[in-house]
Design an enzyme around this catalytic site. Structure first.
Site, PDB file in Angstrom:
ATOM      1  N   GLY A  27      28.720  43.316  39.406  1.00 20.13           N
ATOM      2  CA  GLY A  27      29.699  42.703  38.518  1.00 20.13           C
ATOM      3  C   GLY A  27      29.460  41.220  38.381  1.00 20.13           C
ATOM      4  O   GLY A  27      28.800  40.589  39.212  1.00 20.13           O
ATOM      5  N   ALA A  30      34.069  35.220  36.590  1.00 20.81           N
ATOM      6  CA  ALA A  30      34.111  33.871  36.054  1.00 20.81           C
ATOM      7  C   ALA A  30      33.328  32.915  36.938  1.00 20.81           C
ATOM      8  O   ALA A  30      32.713  31.962  36.457  1.00 20.81           O
ATOM      9  CB  ALA A  30      35.561  33.416  35.934  1.00 20.81           C
ATOM     10  N   THR A  31      33.324  33.180  38.237  1.00 20.92           N
ATOM     11  CA  THR A  31      32.704  32.211  39.138  1.00 20.92           C
ATOM     12  C   THR A  31      31.472  32.731  39.848  1.00 20.92           C
ATOM     13  O   THR A  31      30.689  31.947  40.361  1.00 20.92           O
ATOM     14  CB  THR A  31      33.707  31.763  40.224  1.00 20.92           C
ATOM     15  OG1 THR A  31      34.148  32.940  40.907  1.00 20.92           O
ATOM     16  CG2 THR A  31      34.899  31.048  39.624  1.00 20.92           C
ATOM     17  N   GLY A  32      31.282  34.024  39.888  1.00 21.77           N
ATOM     18  CA  GLY A  32      30.163  34.497  40.697  1.00 21.77           C
ATOM     19  C   GLY A  32      29.544  35.784  40.213  1.00 21.77           C
ATOM     20  O   GLY A  32      30.008  36.423  39.275  1.00 21.77           O
ATOM     21  N   THR A  33      28.443  36.148  40.883  1.00 18.14           N
ATOM     22  CA  THR A  33      27.766  37.409  40.617  1.00 18.14           C
ATOM     23  C   THR A  33      27.847  38.237  41.886  1.00 18.14           C
ATOM     24  O   THR A  33      27.666  37.706  42.987  1.00 18.14           O
ATOM     25  CB  THR A  33      26.281  37.145  40.271  1.00 18.14           C
ATOM     26  OG1 THR A  33      26.239  36.181  39.217  1.00 18.14           O
ATOM     27  CG2 THR A  33      25.581  38.408  39.811  1.00 18.14           C
ATOM     28  N   VAL A  34      28.124  39.526  41.715  1.00 14.14           N
ATOM     29  CA  VAL A  34      28.225  40.402  42.888  1.00 14.14           C
ATOM     30  C   VAL A  34      27.093  41.421  42.834  1.00 14.14           C
ATOM     31  O   VAL A  34      26.885  42.078  41.806  1.00 14.14           O
ATOM     32  CB  VAL A  34      29.597  41.114  42.938  1.00 14.14           C
ATOM     33  CG1 VAL A  34      29.705  41.967  44.205  1.00 14.14           C
ATOM     34  CG2 VAL A  34      30.744  40.105  42.887  1.00 14.14           C
ATOM     35  N   LYS A  51      28.351  38.586  47.308  1.00 15.10           N
ATOM     36  CA  LYS A  51      28.837  37.743  46.213  1.00 15.10           C
ATOM     37  C   LYS A  51      28.160  36.378  46.298  1.00 15.10           C
ATOM     38  O   LYS A  51      28.070  35.783  47.375  1.00 15.10           O
ATOM     39  CB  LYS A  51      30.359  37.588  46.304  1.00 15.10           C
ATOM     40  CG  LYS A  51      30.954  36.835  45.125  1.00 15.10           C
ATOM     41  CD  LYS A  51      32.431  37.136  44.990  1.00 15.10           C
ATOM     42  CE  LYS A  51      33.094  36.245  43.959  1.00 15.10           C
ATOM     43  NZ  LYS A  51      34.512  36.548  43.786  1.00 15.10           N
ATOM     44  N   ASP A 149      46.508  37.418  41.529  1.00 14.88           N
ATOM     45  CA  ASP A 149      45.575  37.901  40.504  1.00 14.88           C
ATOM     46  C   ASP A 149      45.518  39.421  40.493  1.00 14.88           C
ATOM     47  O   ASP A 149      44.452  40.007  40.319  1.00 14.88           O
ATOM     48  CB  ASP A 149      44.186  37.291  40.726  1.00 14.88           C
ATOM     49  CG  ASP A 149      43.348  37.314  39.445  1.00 14.88           C
ATOM     50  OD1 ASP A 149      43.931  37.515  38.351  1.00 14.88           O
ATOM     51  OD2 ASP A 149      42.121  37.138  39.537  1.00 14.88           O
TER      52      ASP A 149
END
Ligand SMILES: Nc1ncnc2c1ncn2[C@@H]1O[C@H](COP(=O)(O)OP(=O)(O)OP(=O)(O)O)[C@@H](O)[C@H]1O
Length: 401
Positions: A27, A30-34, A51, A149
């Site tokens: 995935g 907004a802030t990272g790639t997993v 992550k 969230d």
């Protein structure tokens, strides 16, 4: 490394990037790639999620640090919860934060919901998921953390079929509830008229004063506002448009009740396949959140009553605002639920078919991926957020987030 109630506790280690290979991208937020990754050195280890967050802005730096901190707290043996992740290992380079958590092979609740024939879940499926989410939120609140969230995209399904909340970068440390009414039975759900009358004594007028938060459906937004004097309420504006609570939009402060509002929106979405306040624009959505009452098709029942009580616009009158999760657990919709035995007694409605975690062959070098990312970033025009002094200033104010 599948998270399960029976997983042995382990203390977080330093992530050794030399021995890790990424198998695929799970995935992109907004802030990272997993990534789905595995450790090529340890033959016994199964896959896990990694992550990666680039320290490209003060805000991503602050949020990644906070997320790791929350995961670290959730990893303390006495603080582990079957519906919350734990930190397996972490690593920090001058440019990146990288950390590993147990892999959830069932994807997220949003995808699962959209896969249903009518795009909705039955009452019993809703009961299962909401019960587990209530327990996860209760645990976070007991640690003094408001999640802020909650949405289907942030609820992952473990291989066992049980849920795990993910994405803690918008969560916030608030003062733990200390009001005496938190420990009283809920008179509104109680048939004893004497107890109902005495309820009015417990509702303090101060509890109706709110402050604020928000987010966008896919890309949560944060807006820092002015300072707030106590940790009991937060003034930051974070969340996802359709899930944001009235007190956050009004900007007059918020507390743990924002999570119970979002639970109401989530439960509505699971029941009807759409959120209750969605408008044609952000402005219309926010107006609906503030003034529109949710519409319930069909006959009223325990489930619609639960949602209605969670979607009370005045946060001080919302279910959960006085005694936290206990009030929600007592609602008739959950009659018969064995809260202490959730993972043992309730059979998950959906079990992921195939565990991608078993796929451990091949993959790509996470260092090479980092290097490619670094080159991309360094060839991009300078970011106004990249000056060291800016990073420093914002790290200093991190506690205030
Ligand atoms: N442990 C996990 N197992 C499987 N998939 C995961 C896991 N953690 C995250 N993912 C996938 O990666 C996606 C992004 O993860 P996450 O929400 O933590 O990133 P983010 O950058 O903080 O996102 P956001 O923009 O919502 O803040 C998730 O929606 C999910 O699909």
């Amino acid at each position: 490394m599948e998270s399960s109630p029976s997983s042995p506790p382990s203390s977080p280690e330093i992530l050794n990037l030399d021995s890790i290979r990424a198998l695929k991208i799970l995935g992109q937020g907004a802030t990272g790639t997993v990534f789905l990754a595995h450790d090529v050195v340890s033959v016994s280890s199964s896959s896990f999620a990694v992550k990666l967050v680039h320290k490209s802005s003060a805000s991503s730096l602050r949020r990644a640090r906070w997320e790791i901190e929350v995961l670290r707290r959730l990893s303390v043996q006495t603080n582990q919860n079957p519906f919350l992740p734990r930190l397996l290992a972490s690593f920090e380079s001058p440019e990146f934060f990288v950390w590993a958590v147990p892999y959830c092979s069932g994807g997220d609740l949003n995808v699962l919901l959209r896969r249903q024939n009518d795009g909705v879940f039955s009452s019993s499926v809703i009961r299962f998921y909401v019960a587990e989410i209530v327990c996860a939120l209760e645990h976070l609140h007991s640690m003094g953390i408001a999640y802020r969230d909650l949405k289907p995209e942030n609820i992952l399904i473990q291989q066992s079929g049980h849920v795990t909340l993910t994405d803690f970068d918008l969560s916030r440390s608030l003062k733990k509830p200390t009001r005496p009414e938190f420990f009283q039975p809920d008179p509104e759900l109680c048939t004893d008229p004497k107890k109902s009358r005495s309820f009015s004594r417990w509702v303090s007028p101060a509890a109706s004063e709110s402050k604020k938060t928000r987010s966008a459906r896919v890309n949560p937004i944060t807006r820092r506002k002015t300072s707030f004097s106590s940790g009991e309420r937060s003034n930051s504006f974070v969340g996802t448009d359709e899930y944001v609570s009235p007190e956050v939009i009004r900007g007059d402060g918020h507390d743990f009740a924002v999570d119970w509002w979002a639970l109401g929106v989530l439960t509505y979405e699971m029941m009807y396949g759409e959120t209750p306040f969605k408008g044609k624009s952000k402005k219309e959505t926010f107006r609906n959140v503030l003034v529109k009452e949710p519409e319930f098709a069909g006959k009223p029942n325990d489930l619609t009553d639960l949602i209605r009580r969670l979607l009370v616009k005045d946060s001080s009158r919302r279910l959960g605002s006085r005694r936290g999760a206990a009030e929600i657990k007592e609602h008739p919709f959950f009659a018969g639920v064995r809260w202490d035995l959730l993972t043992e007694v309730l059979r998950p409605p959906f079990i992921p078919l195939r565990d991608d975690g078993e796929l451990t062959a091949g993959g790509f070098d996470i260092r090479e991926h980092l290097e490619k990312l670094r080159m991309t970033v360094s060839s991009a025009p300078p970011s106004p957020f990249q000056s060291p002094s800016h990073v420093c200033r914002n790290s200093d104010s991190f506690i205030d987030f």
